[in-house]
Scaffold this motif. Structure first.
Motif, short mmCIF file in Angstrom:
data_model
loop_
_atom_site.label_atom_id
_atom_site.label_comp_id
_atom_site.label_asym_id
_atom_site.label_seq_id
_atom_site.Cartn_x
_atom_site.Cartn_y
_atom_site.Cartn_z
N VAL A 33 14.82 28.33 -18.07
CA VAL A 33 14.29 27.74 -17.33
C VAL A 33 14.19 28.09 -15.55
O VAL A 33 13.27 27.98 -14.85
CB VAL A 33 15.12 26.19 -17.04
CG1 VAL A 33 14.77 25.23 -15.88
CG2 VAL A 33 15.09 25.53 -18.53
N GLU A 34 15.29 29.04 -15.32
CA GLU A 34 15.37 29.43 -14.02
C GLU A 34 14.13 30.50 -14.09
O GLU A 34 13.39 30.68 -12.86
CB GLU A 34 16.61 30.21 -13.81
CG GLU A 34 16.70 31.06 -12.63
CD GLU A 34 16.29 30.18 -11.14
OE1 GLU A 34 16.14 30.93 -10.11
OE2 GLU A 34 16.78 29.10 -11.33
N LEU A 35 13.78 31.29 -14.92
CA LEU A 35 12.72 32.42 -14.95
C LEU A 35 11.54 31.63 -14.65
O LEU A 35 10.60 32.13 -14.07
CB LEU A 35 12.87 33.21 -16.27
CG LEU A 35 13.84 34.07 -16.38
CD1 LEU A 35 13.88 34.79 -17.75
CD2 LEU A 35 13.78 35.20 -15.22
N VAL A 36 11.22 30.41 -15.61
CA VAL A 36 9.89 29.94 -15.20
C VAL A 36 9.61 29.08 -14.02
O VAL A 36 8.77 29.46 -13.11
CB VAL A 36 9.86 28.51 -16.51
CG1 VAL A 36 8.86 27.82 -16.22
CG2 VAL A 36 9.73 29.41 -17.78
N ARG A 37 11.03 28.81 -13.24
CA ARG A 37 10.76 28.33 -12.05
C ARG A 37 10.39 29.39 -10.89
O ARG A 37 9.56 29.21 -10.02
CB ARG A 37 12.65 27.71 -11.68
CG ARG A 37 12.23 26.79 -10.24
CD ARG A 37 13.93 26.61 -9.87
NE ARG A 37 14.29 27.76 -9.68
CZ ARG A 37 14.54 28.62 -8.51
NH1 ARG A 37 13.46 27.92 -7.60
NH2 ARG A 37 15.04 29.62 -8.31
N ARG A 38 10.80 30.59 -11.52
CA ARG A 38 10.34 31.59 -10.22
C ARG A 38 8.89 32.15 -10.33
O ARG A 38 8.54 32.77 -9.38
CB ARG A 38 11.24 32.97 -10.62
CG ARG A 38 12.52 32.76 -10.38
CD ARG A 38 13.38 34.19 -10.94
NE ARG A 38 12.70 35.49 -10.93
CZ ARG A 38 12.93 36.41 -11.51
NH1 ARG A 38 14.15 36.30 -12.61
NH2 ARG A 38 12.46 37.58 -11.20
N ILE A 39 7.87 31.45 -11.27
CA ILE A 39 6.69 31.99 -11.38
C ILE A 39 6.09 31.23 -10.31
O ILE A 39 5.89 29.96 -9.90
CB ILE A 39 6.12 31.18 -12.60
CG1 ILE A 39 6.62 31.97 -13.90
CG2 ILE A 39 4.70 31.85 -12.72
CD1 ILE A 39 6.26 31.27 -15.30
N PRO A 40 5.41 32.10 -9.34
CA PRO A 40 4.83 31.52 -8.12
C PRO A 40 3.59 30.89 -8.46
O PRO A 40 3.06 31.00 -9.41
CB PRO A 40 4.73 32.73 -7.33
CG PRO A 40 4.69 33.88 -7.94
CD PRO A 40 5.25 33.23 -9.17
N ARG A 41 3.02 30.10 -7.49
CA ARG A 41 1.50 29.33 -7.84
C ARG A 41 0.51 30.34 -7.87
O ARG A 41 -0.27 30.08 -8.62
CB ARG A 41 1.36 28.35 -6.70
CG ARG A 41 0.29 27.33 -6.89
CD ARG A 41 -0.09 26.70 -5.69
NE ARG A 41 1.00 25.72 -5.49
CZ ARG A 41 1.21 24.52 -6.08
NH1 ARG A 41 0.06 23.99 -6.87
NH2 ARG A 41 2.28 23.79 -5.90
N SER A 42 0.53 31.49 -6.95
CA SER A 42 -0.59 32.35 -6.96
C SER A 42 0.26 33.69 -7.04
O SER A 42 0.35 34.58 -6.03
CB SER A 42 -1.45 32.59 -5.71
OG SER A 42 -2.08 31.16 -5.41
N PRO A 43 0.67 34.30 -8.22
CA PRO A 43 1.69 35.50 -8.38
C PRO A 43 0.69 36.67 -8.21
O PRO A 43 -0.56 36.59 -8.48
CB PRO A 43 1.91 35.15 -9.67
CG PRO A 43 1.10 34.40 -10.50
CD PRO A 43 0.23 33.49 -9.53
N SER A 44 1.30 37.76 -7.74
CA SER A 44 0.77 38.88 -7.72
C SER A 44 1.04 39.67 -8.94
O SER A 44 1.78 39.38 -9.75
CB SER A 44 1.07 39.87 -6.57
OG SER A 44 2.58 40.08 -6.57
N LEU A 45 0.51 40.88 -9.30
CA LEU A 45 0.63 41.75 -10.38
C LEU A 45 2.27 42.17 -10.39
O LEU A 45 2.87 42.00 -11.59
CB LEU A 45 -0.35 42.92 -10.38
CG LEU A 45 -0.14 43.74 -11.52
CD1 LEU A 45 -0.42 43.02 -12.77
CD2 LEU A 45 -1.12 44.91 -11.20
N SER A 46 2.89 42.33 -9.06
CA SER A 46 4.14 43.03 -9.31
C SER A 46 5.12 41.78 -9.44
O SER A 46 6.29 41.85 -10.26
CB SER A 46 4.37 43.54 -7.71
OG SER A 46 4.39 42.75 -6.83
N ASP A 47 4.74 40.53 -9.02
CA ASP A 47 5.46 39.31 -9.38
C ASP A 47 5.50 39.26 -10.95
O ASP A 47 6.72 38.80 -11.56
CB ASP A 47 5.01 38.19 -8.80
CG ASP A 47 5.03 38.09 -7.36
OD1 ASP A 47 6.06 38.69 -6.93
OD2 ASP A 47 4.41 37.41 -6.53
N LEU A 48 4.39 39.23 -11.55
CA LEU A 48 4.22 38.87 -12.81
C LEU A 48 4.96 40.05 -13.77
O LEU A 48 5.46 39.60 -14.88
CB LEU A 48 2.77 38.91 -13.27
CG LEU A 48 1.96 37.80 -12.79
CD1 LEU A 48 0.53 37.81 -13.27
CD2 LEU A 48 2.58 36.48 -13.35
#
Length: 404
Positions: A203-218
């Motif tokens: 759940v914490e990992l899913v919560r970290r997904i930003p609305r407009s993620p960059s490639l490094s975020d993903l």
């Protein structure tokens, strides 16, 4: 400097050295060079964010290109266009005058066009008796020809990054779905394991997904989700094996490591006299499972961990714990496995354990599984870091008398 190739802007507009360099570069195009103006425009459109341009800027550039009569931008051609603002406004779909001037300035700043202003700031061309343009004042399109290859490379990189981002989103969606359904199935079927804790990590990992993620975020999220999925599968696999195999410690060692490799346990002192000597030297730090070891002893036994500290050094316990987090990720130890080790061993001793595993990493198949096994042994009171550190000190040629 070639003074004949430089003109300063009319009126209050200032000149910068960057603009001077652009003007000079525009005159240094290789002889015979040419490029399709609409292909260059498409590449500039792809690279607009990298160039600091907006959609309106591209509309103005498109309008300027329509005033160049040929499809090919040629080094030996007349590359200056001289439309009035009224003509540009008409071909740029009715753009307002102030907006037009702002986006012309952006195109100049991006290095795609150069101003060639006349004495009075008007745009026009002088023609010879045969009607050929002798000199012109307006906007020079030479930078587009000069940078055609560069713009093509930027456009290719943008397209590659876009494709990589799309693939990363797809991989993240699949990995997220796999983890969610595996956790749900394990809970529904009553599989052994701390599934509440695993689910909270998910759940914490899913919560970290930003609305407009960059490639490094993903990439970061995908890495952690894959570790979590691997941990889930390992937990289910361990349960399956326990149904058919012996659950003694020797078997667990064989499951985690190669039968022909040397483990941390095999480096522990084996004789009672040797263990007594070790206990006497480390009695101050091994009497309580969560008590710190001397940092100097840890760094002598585990010198590799220092490379992962802030600035490539470990000057204190905070640096050691920061380095352990980096190594944890590098060794593909899941966040929940490390968190469990911190809860049982204490944050400092968990970091020391990671440092010890790093020293023997080439002999350990699954660092995450190994850490979980050590955590279980610590919980039962069957594991102590003291003998491990002594064994690693001897392996590095350190005398046990130096400990403490």
């Amino acid at each position: 400097m070639q003074s004949g190739n430089v003109t300063t802007p009319f009126g209050r507009r200032p000149i910068t050295l960057a603009l001077v360099r652009q003007q000079i570069a525009a005159t240094e195009i290789k002889a015979g060079r040419s490029a399709d103006k609409w292909k260059v425009f498409r590449h500039a459109s792809e690279a607009r964010k990298e160039l600091g341009l907006q959609d309106r800027s591209l509309a103005v550039l498109n309008a300027l290109l329509t005033f160049y009569p040929d499809n090919e931008l040629r080094q030996d051609g007349q590359l200056i266009v001289f439309p009035s603002n009224a003509q540009l406004t008409l071909r740029a779909h009715g753009i307002a005058g102030a907006t037009l001037r702002r986006h012309l300035a952006l195109l100049v700043e991006a290095g795609l066009i150069v101003r060639k202003d006349s004495a009075n700031g008007k745009r026009y061309a002088r023609r010879d008796r045969s009607g050929e343009v002798e000199s012109a004042f307006g906007f020079d399109l030479s930078p587009l020809l000069n940078r055609a290859e560069e713009l093509a490379q930027i456009a290719q990189q943008v397209a590659a990054d876009r494709a990589a981002l799309r693939r990363a989103k797809e991989d993240l969606t699949i990995c997220r779905r796999n983890a969610r359904k595996l956790i749900t199935a394990a809970i529904a079927e009553g599989a052994d394991g701390d599934w509440d804790k695993i689910e909270s990590v998910y759940v914490e990992l899913v919560r970290r997904i930003p609305r407009s993620p960059s490639l490094s975020d993903l990439d970061d999220l995908l890495h952690d989700l894959k570790l979590l999925q691997e941990e889930i599968l390992n937990t289910l696999d361990l349960q399956r094996k326990e149904e058919f195999d012996s659950t003694n410690d020797a078997h667990n060692e064989r499951h985690i490591q190669n039968s022909h490799t040397e483990s941390i346990y095999e480096l522990e002192p084996s004789s009672r006299n040797e263990q007594d000597a070790t206990r006497s030297q480390l009695s101050q730090v091994t009497s309580e499972p969560k008590k710190r070891f001397p940092l100097g002893v840890v760094l002598k036994a585990c010198p590799q961990i220092a490379d992962y500290g802030p600035g490539g050094t470990v000057a204190g316990w905070r640096d050691l714990m920061s380095a352990a987090v980096v190594v944890r990720s590098m060794l593909r130890v899941s966040p929940s496995a490390y968190e469990d080790a911190c809860d049982v061993m204490g944050a400092e001793n968990a970091a020391v354990t990671i440092a010890c595993i790093l020293e023997r990493a080439e002999h350990i198949n699954s660092a995450g599984g190994y850490l979980r096994d050590l955590t279980s042994k610590t919980r039962r009171g069957d594991f102590s870091l003291g003998p491990v550190l002594m064994a690693l000190l001897r392996a590095h040629g350190q005398s046990s008398r130096k400990v403490g």
